[in-house]
Design an enzyme around this catalytic site. Structure first.
Site, PDB file in Angstrom:
ATOM      1  N   THR A   8       0.951  -1.258  -0.053  1.00 35.63           N
ATOM      2  CA  THR A   8       0.077   0.066   0.046  1.00 35.63           C
ATOM      3  C   THR A   8       0.798   1.256   0.030  1.00 35.63           C
ATOM      4  O   THR A   8       2.038   1.067  -0.259  1.00 35.63           O
ATOM      5  CB  THR A   8      -0.864  -0.318   1.220  1.00 35.63           C
ATOM      6  OG1 THR A   8      -2.018   0.918   1.190  1.00 35.63           O
ATOM      7  CG2 THR A   8      -0.329   0.049   2.552  1.00 35.63           C
ATOM      8  N   LYS A  57       3.338   1.499  -3.748  1.00 39.02           N
ATOM      9  CA  LYS A  57       2.822   0.773  -5.049  1.00 39.02           C
ATOM     10  C   LYS A  57       3.564   1.379  -6.488  1.00 39.02           C
ATOM     11  O   LYS A  57       3.505   0.641  -7.277  1.00 39.02           O
ATOM     12  CB  LYS A  57       1.175   1.290  -5.285  1.00 39.02           C
ATOM     13  CG  LYS A  57       0.395   0.664  -4.082  1.00 39.02           C
ATOM     14  CD  LYS A  57      -1.004   1.150  -4.312  1.00 39.02           C
ATOM     15  CE  LYS A  57      -1.925   0.725  -3.099  1.00 39.02           C
ATOM     16  NZ  LYS A  57      -3.203   0.853  -3.586  1.00 39.02           N
ATOM     17  N   ALA A  66      -5.723  13.567  -7.668  1.00 39.01           N
ATOM     18  CA  ALA A  66      -4.699  13.313  -8.756  1.00 39.01           C
ATOM     19  C   ALA A  66      -3.481  12.611  -8.126  1.00 39.01           C
ATOM     20  O   ALA A  66      -2.449  12.732  -8.905  1.00 39.01           O
ATOM     21  CB  ALA A  66      -4.198  14.507  -9.549  1.00 39.01           C
ATOM     22  N   GLY A  67      -3.672  12.079  -7.069  1.00 43.74           N
ATOM     23  CA  GLY A  67      -2.444  11.409  -6.279  1.00 43.74           C
ATOM     24  C   GLY A  67      -2.511   9.898  -6.832  1.00 43.74           C
ATOM     25  O   GLY A  67      -3.184   9.656  -8.035  1.00 43.74           O
ATOM     26  N   ARG A  78      -6.024  19.849  -5.535  1.00 40.81           N
ATOM     27  CA  ARG A  78      -5.378  20.781  -4.737  1.00 40.81           C
ATOM     28  C   ARG A  78      -4.234  21.330  -5.849  1.00 40.81           C
ATOM     29  O   ARG A  78      -4.122  22.642  -6.050  1.00 40.81           O
ATOM     30  CB  ARG A  78      -4.789  20.309  -3.552  1.00 40.81           C
ATOM     31  CG  ARG A  78      -4.119  21.586  -2.612  1.00 40.81           C
ATOM     32  CD  ARG A  78      -3.779  20.942  -1.318  1.00 40.81           C
ATOM     33  NE  ARG A  78      -2.991  19.764  -1.374  1.00 40.81           N
ATOM     34  CZ  ARG A  78      -2.700  19.366  -0.016  1.00 40.81           C
ATOM     35  NH1 ARG A  78      -2.895  19.772   1.054  1.00 40.81           N
ATOM     36  NH2 ARG A  78      -1.921  18.370  -0.255  1.00 40.81           N
ATOM     37  N   VAL A  80      -2.907  21.659  -8.880  1.00 46.47           N
ATOM     38  CA  VAL A  80      -3.441  21.802 -10.103  1.00 46.47           C
ATOM     39  C   VAL A  80      -2.546  21.062 -11.230  1.00 46.47           C
ATOM     40  O   VAL A  80      -3.066  20.408 -12.015  1.00 46.47           O
ATOM     41  CB  VAL A  80      -3.971  23.257 -10.678  1.00 46.47           C
ATOM     42  CG1 VAL A  80      -4.716  23.120 -11.944  1.00 46.47           C
ATOM     43  CG2 VAL A  80      -4.910  23.797  -9.709  1.00 46.47           C
TER      44      VAL A  80
HETATM   45  P1  ATR Z   1      -3.156   8.036  -2.627  1.00 53.27           P
HETATM   46  O1  ATR Z   1      -2.155   7.001  -3.198  1.00 53.27           O
HETATM   47  O2  ATR Z   1      -4.014   7.686  -1.412  1.00 53.27           O
HETATM   48  O3  ATR Z   1      -3.811   8.749  -3.799  1.00 53.27           O
HETATM   49  P2  ATR Z   1      -1.663  10.422  -2.657  1.00 53.27           P
HETATM   50  O4  ATR Z   1      -0.929  10.173  -3.798  1.00 53.27           O
HETATM   51  O5  ATR Z   1      -0.736  11.149  -1.427  1.00 53.27           O
HETATM   52  O6  ATR Z   1      -2.245   9.252  -1.736  1.00 53.27           O
HETATM   53  O7  ATR Z   1      -2.675  11.484  -2.967  1.00 53.27           O
HETATM   54  C1  ATR Z   1      -3.526  12.204  -1.947  1.00 53.27           C
HETATM   55  C2  ATR Z   1      -4.554  13.018  -2.759  1.00 53.27           C
HETATM   56  O8  ATR Z   1      -5.202  13.625  -1.793  1.00 53.27           O
HETATM   57  C3  ATR Z   1      -3.939  14.049  -3.600  1.00 53.27           C
HETATM   58  O9  ATR Z   1      -4.761  14.272  -4.569  1.00 53.27           O
HETATM   59  C4  ATR Z   1      -3.849  15.188  -2.680  1.00 53.27           C
HETATM   60  O10 ATR Z   1      -3.620  16.486  -3.365  1.00 53.27           O
HETATM   61  P3  ATR Z   1      -2.237  16.957  -3.822  1.00 53.27           P
HETATM   62  O11 ATR Z   1      -1.876  16.380  -5.022  1.00 53.27           O
HETATM   63  O12 ATR Z   1      -2.533  18.654  -4.214  1.00 53.27           O
HETATM   64  O13 ATR Z   1      -1.328  16.799  -2.646  1.00 53.27           O
HETATM   65  C5  ATR Z   1      -5.189  15.267  -1.954  1.00 53.27           C
HETATM   66  N1  ATR Z   1      -5.012  15.873  -0.627  1.00 53.27           N
HETATM   67  C6  ATR Z   1      -4.240  15.516   0.570  1.00 53.27           C
HETATM   68  N2  ATR Z   1      -4.581  16.321   1.567  1.00 53.27           N
HETATM   69  C7  ATR Z   1      -5.300  17.198   0.979  1.00 53.27           C
HETATM   70  C8  ATR Z   1      -5.938  18.578   1.372  1.00 53.27           C
HETATM   71  N3  ATR Z   1      -5.432  18.834   2.827  1.00 53.27           N
HETATM   72  N4  ATR Z   1      -6.559  19.572   0.662  1.00 53.27           N
HETATM   73  C9  ATR Z   1      -6.712  19.151  -0.607  1.00 53.27           C
HETATM   74  N5  ATR Z   1      -6.368  17.788  -1.028  1.00 53.27           N
HETATM   75  C10 ATR Z   1      -5.591  17.095  -0.280  1.00 53.27           C
END
Ligand code: ATR
Length: 278
Positions: A43, A47, A130-131, A154, A156
């Site tokens: 996880t 990944k 988009a993570g 967040r 963009v």
């Molecule tokens: P995962 O593999 O679970 O998707 P990740 O790659 O860390 O984990 O992605 C987390 C997602 O949650 C991202 O889209 C992140 O936005 P950013 O790309 O701008 O970081 C979003 N996210 C996490 N915390 C946030 C917050 N406080 N406000 C808005 N978006 C948030």
């Protein structure tokens, strides 16, 4: 969930959890392989790293660009690579690791089952995040020929990169960065917002009203009802949380390791009682 599934299949295996630092992942995989583990699930944040470390990749891992399941394999007497679970006694060397992705299909399966989503083709879908999770969701939806995809994140720039990747890989797919002006069929939350009490809503209600969507899927499963799910219900949407996706990615992994159909009912009940204790 996995131990219940393993027991129902009558396998003498155990599923265990280990904390591994990203810097140690290569050693951890090699160690598990040396000790003849059947396989591994990975996880966040492993990944993407595992994609580079697996000896072999299943098309699912290549296509969705992430590995959440590793299967260890050895050659049988005919020289064919077989899962370690296939060998009754001694496992002949060498052993290799093969990477799979079971998350992407699990999302589609959960949408179909829980939101009665028979027809993804032609649908308008807003993907929040988009993570890692958002990327897999958006790419998988594009492969399903969603009508139009809206990507909101967040940061963009990450949504822009993802949109460019989708346009390149799925040239027919309409994709826009930003909130839709009109109605969509589905909103998917793939951000981590909602995990912690007091988190902001994963979408901006000033830019998008939940009355603009028919359904909402939140990949978060704990808490069972995020503020976003609650708001979506109040707005009259069909809703589901991420438990179904969690179940299906796990069931598929067990099928990959055991080469047998997963006992879904048993696994679902075990998962529900573990995640939502009575
Ligand atoms: P995962 O593999 O679970 O998707 P990740 O790659 O860390 O984990 O992605 C987390 C997602 O949650 C991202 O889209 C992140 O936005 P950013 O790309 O701008 O970081 C979003 N996210 C996490 N915390 C946030 C917050 N406080 N406000 C808005 N978006 C948030």
């Amino acid at each position: 969930m996995q131990n219940a599934g393993i027991a129902a299949l009558g396998l003498n295996w155990r599923y265990l959890a280990f904390d591994v630092k990203p810097d140690d992942l290569r050693d951890a995989i090699r160690g598990a392989m040396t000790m003849k583990f059947i396989g591994l699930n990975l996880t966040v944040p492993h990944k993407l790293l595992a994609l580079e470390m697996a000896d072999e990749l299943d098309p699912s891992a290549v296509q969705w660009g992430a590995v959440n399941t590793l299967r260890f394999e050895a050659r049988d007497s005919q020289g064919q690579w077989r899962p370690l679970g296939h060998f009754a006694g001694d496992v002949p060397g060498p052993i290799r690791s093969k990477g799979f992705n079971t998350d992407a299909d699990a999302l589609i399966q959960a949408l179909r089952e829980e939101l009665d989503w028979q027809l993804l083709a032609g649908a308008g879908v807003l993907v929040l995040g988009a993570g890692g999770a958002g990327r897999v969701a958006a790419l998988r939806l594009a492969s399903e020929a969603a009508g139009i995809l809206f990507l909101v994140n967040r940061t963009v720039a990450k949504a822009e990169v993802l949109a460019a990747e989708i346009r390149k890989r799925f040239p027919g797919q309409e994709v826009t960065v930003g909130y839709p002006k009109n109605k969509v069929d589905l909103v998917i939350n793939a951000t981590s917002l909602g995990l912690q009490a007091g988190d902001d809503l994963a979408l901006d209600p000033k830019q998008f009203s939940l009355r603009q969507t028919r359904a909402l899927y939140d990949m978060i499963y704990r808490p069972a009802e995020t503020p976003l799910l609650k708001a979506a219900k109040a707005a009259g949407c069909r809703t589901a949380n991420g438990l179904g996706m969690l179940l299906h990615q796990g069931a598929k992994a067990l099928e990959i390791w055991s080469e047998r159909p997963a006992p879904l009912g048993v696994m679902r009940r075990a998962l529900e009682s573990e995640v939502y204790p009575p």
